[in-house]
Design a protein around this motif. Structure first.
Motif, PDB file in Angstrom:
ATOM      1  N   ARG A   1      68.837  25.670  57.759  1.00  0.00           N
ATOM      2  CA  ARG A   1      70.193  25.238  57.422  1.00  0.00           C
ATOM      3  C   ARG A   1      70.562  25.598  55.989  1.00  0.00           C
ATOM      4  N   GLU A   2      69.696  25.279  55.044  1.00  0.00           N
ATOM      5  CA  GLU A   2      70.003  25.521  53.637  1.00  0.00           C
ATOM      6  C   GLU A   2      70.101  27.020  53.343  1.00  0.00           C
ATOM      7  N   HIS A   3      69.186  27.803  53.865  1.00  0.00           N
ATOM      8  CA  HIS A   3      69.195  29.254  53.632  1.00  0.00           C
ATOM      9  C   HIS A   3      70.480  29.889  54.169  1.00  0.00           C
ATOM     10  N   LEU A   4      70.835  29.570  55.419  1.00  0.00           N
ATOM     11  CA  LEU A   4      72.035  30.148  56.004  1.00  0.00           C
ATOM     12  C   LEU A   4      73.297  29.650  55.290  1.00  0.00           C
ATOM     13  N   SER A   5      73.303  28.388  54.886  1.00  0.00           N
ATOM     14  CA  SER A   5      74.439  27.833  54.143  1.00  0.00           C
ATOM     15  C   SER A   5      74.621  28.562  52.816  1.00  0.00           C
ATOM     16  N   GLN A   6      73.523  28.807  52.119  1.00  0.00           N
ATOM     17  CA  GLN A   6      73.597  29.509  50.835  1.00  0.00           C
ATOM     18  C   GLN A   6      74.099  30.944  51.023  1.00  0.00           C
ATOM     19  N   PHE A   7      73.619  31.614  52.051  1.00  0.00           N
ATOM     20  CA  PHE A   7      74.047  32.984  52.341  1.00  0.00           C
ATOM     21  C   PHE A   7      75.565  33.036  52.506  1.00  0.00           C
ATOM     22  N   LEU A   8      76.107  32.130  53.305  1.00  0.00           N
ATOM     23  CA  LEU A   8      77.550  32.106  53.538  1.00  0.00           C
ATOM     24  C   LEU A   8      78.319  31.639  52.306  1.00  0.00           C
ATOM     25  N   SER A   9      77.785  30.662  51.592  1.00  0.00           N
ATOM     26  CA  SER A   9      78.452  30.125  50.402  1.00  0.00           C
ATOM     27  C   SER A   9      78.575  31.171  49.294  1.00  0.00           C
ATOM     28  N   LEU A  10      77.524  31.951  49.078  1.00  0.00           N
ATOM     29  CA  LEU A  10      77.559  32.982  48.048  1.00  0.00           C
ATOM     30  C   LEU A  10      78.687  33.982  48.268  1.00  0.00           C
ATOM     31  N   ARG A  11      79.069  34.171  49.500  1.00  0.00           N
ATOM     32  CA  ARG A  11      80.127  35.119  49.847  1.00  0.00           C
ATOM     33  C   ARG A  11      81.496  34.439  49.953  1.00  0.00           C
ATOM     34  N   GLY A  12      81.509  33.105  49.779  1.00  0.00           N
ATOM     35  CA  GLY A  12      82.756  32.352  49.893  1.00  0.00           C
ATOM     36  C   GLY A  12      83.208  32.167  51.333  1.00  0.00           C
ATOM     37  N   PHE A  13      82.294  32.275  52.285  1.00  0.00           N
ATOM     38  CA  PHE A  13      82.636  32.200  53.702  1.00  0.00           C
ATOM     39  C   PHE A  13      82.465  30.802  54.302  1.00  0.00           C
ATOM     40  N   LEU A  14      81.527  29.991  53.804  1.00  0.00           N
ATOM     41  CA  LEU A  14      81.204  28.704  54.428  1.00  0.00           C
ATOM     42  C   LEU A  14      82.369  27.729  54.301  1.00  0.00           C
ATOM     43  N   LYS A  15      82.779  27.163  55.426  1.00  0.00           N
ATOM     44  CA  LYS A  15      83.871  26.194  55.454  1.00  0.00           C
ATOM     45  C   LYS A  15      83.374  24.789  55.765  1.00  0.00           C
ATOM     46  N   ASP A  16      82.318  24.673  56.577  1.00  0.00           N
ATOM     47  CA  ASP A  16      81.819  23.360  56.968  1.00  0.00           C
ATOM     48  C   ASP A  16      80.414  23.482  57.535  1.00  0.00           C
ATOM     49  N   CYS A  17      79.642  22.428  57.379  1.00  0.00           N
ATOM     50  CA  CYS A  17      78.297  22.343  57.953  1.00  0.00           C
ATOM     51  C   CYS A  17      78.174  20.950  58.563  1.00  0.00           C
ATOM     52  N   VAL A  18      78.077  20.884  59.881  1.00  0.00           N
ATOM     53  CA  VAL A  18      78.048  19.595  60.570  1.00  0.00           C
ATOM     54  C   VAL A  18      76.926  19.570  61.601  1.00  0.00           C
ATOM     55  N   PRO A  19      76.422  18.366  61.915  1.00  0.00           N
ATOM     56  CA  PRO A  19      75.413  18.269  62.975  1.00  0.00           C
ATOM     57  C   PRO A  19      75.960  18.810  64.296  1.00  0.00           C
ATOM     58  N   LEU A  20      75.130  19.502  65.037  1.00  0.00           N
ATOM     59  CA  LEU A  20      75.525  20.100  66.310  1.00  0.00           C
ATOM     60  C   LEU A  20      76.129  19.066  67.248  1.00  0.00           C
ATOM     61  N   GLU A  21      75.529  17.883  67.344  1.00  0.00           N
ATOM     62  CA  GLU A  21      76.047  16.841  68.234  1.00  0.00           C
ATOM     63  C   GLU A  21      77.474  16.452  67.859  1.00  0.00           C
ATOM     64  N   GLU A  22      77.739  16.344  66.561  1.00  0.00           N
ATOM     65  CA  GLU A  22      79.085  15.996  66.089  1.00  0.00           C
ATOM     66  C   GLU A  22      80.084  17.107  66.443  1.00  0.00           C
ATOM     67  N   TRP A  23      79.677  18.365  66.242  1.00  0.00           N
ATOM     68  CA  TRP A  23      80.527  19.517  66.549  1.00  0.00           C
ATOM     69  C   TRP A  23      80.882  19.536  68.034  1.00  0.00           C
ATOM     70  N   GLU A  24      79.873  19.342  68.889  1.00  0.00           N
ATOM     71  CA  GLU A  24      80.109  19.361  70.328  1.00  0.00           C
ATOM     72  C   GLU A  24      80.981  18.183  70.750  1.00  0.00           C
ATOM     73  N   ALA A  25      80.755  17.013  70.153  1.00  0.00           N
ATOM     74  CA  ALA A  25      81.543  15.822  70.495  1.00  0.00           C
ATOM     75  C   ALA A  25      83.004  15.987  70.093  1.00  0.00           C
ATOM     76  N   SER A  26      83.263  16.780  69.060  1.00  0.00           N
ATOM     77  CA  SER A  26      84.632  16.978  68.604  1.00  0.00           C
ATOM     78  C   SER A  26      85.389  17.988  69.486  1.00  0.00           C
ATOM     79  N   GLY A  27      84.650  18.654  70.386  1.00  0.00           N
ATOM     80  CA  GLY A  27      85.293  19.612  71.279  1.00  0.00           C
ATOM     81  C   GLY A  27      85.731  20.892  70.592  1.00  0.00           C
ATOM     82  N   GLN A  28      85.041  21.276  69.525  1.00  0.00           N
ATOM     83  CA  GLN A  28      85.458  22.455  68.766  1.00  0.00           C
ATOM     84  C   GLN A  28      84.983  23.771  69.364  1.00  0.00           C
ATOM     85  N   GLY A  29      84.406  23.730  70.532  1.00  0.00           N
ATOM     86  CA  GLY A  29      84.122  24.991  71.205  1.00  0.00           C
ATOM     87  C   GLY A  29      82.668  25.390  71.200  1.00  0.00           C
TER      88      GLY A  29
END
Length: 77
Positions: free
Chosen positions: A45-73
């Motif tokens: 999680r931290e490695h992939l988050s840093q990779f995306l953050s360094l490029r200004g791409f990361l918008k959010d990091c949430v637990p998978l269960e929360e993401w699925e419960a929110s119906g975000q696809g």
């Protein structure tokens, strides 16, 4: 336990079950509301988050269960 329905970590070579969703977009390619996703195991999680953050791409990091419960696809888009 990994089943055919369990998302697998997006880190290269990792086969661990994903527990995090990293929502991102590349502003040069995507509209501001568009969210691409990578999924990550606890270890990557931290490695992939840093990779995306360094490029200004990361918008959010949430637990998978929360993401699925929110119906975000689909978690691994």
């Amino acid at each position: 336990m990994v089943s055919e329905e369990t998302p697998i970590c997006s880190a290269k070579g990792c086969r661990a079950p994903a527990v995090w969703v990293l929502a991102w977009n590349n502003p040069k390619l995507h509209t501001p509301e568009r969210r691409k996703t990578w999924v990550a195991c606890e270890e990557h999680r931290e490695h992939l988050s840093q990779f995306l953050s360094l490029r200004g791409f990361l918008k959010d990091c949430v637990p998978l269960e929360e993401w699925e419960a929110s119906g975000q696809g689909n978690a691994a888009e």
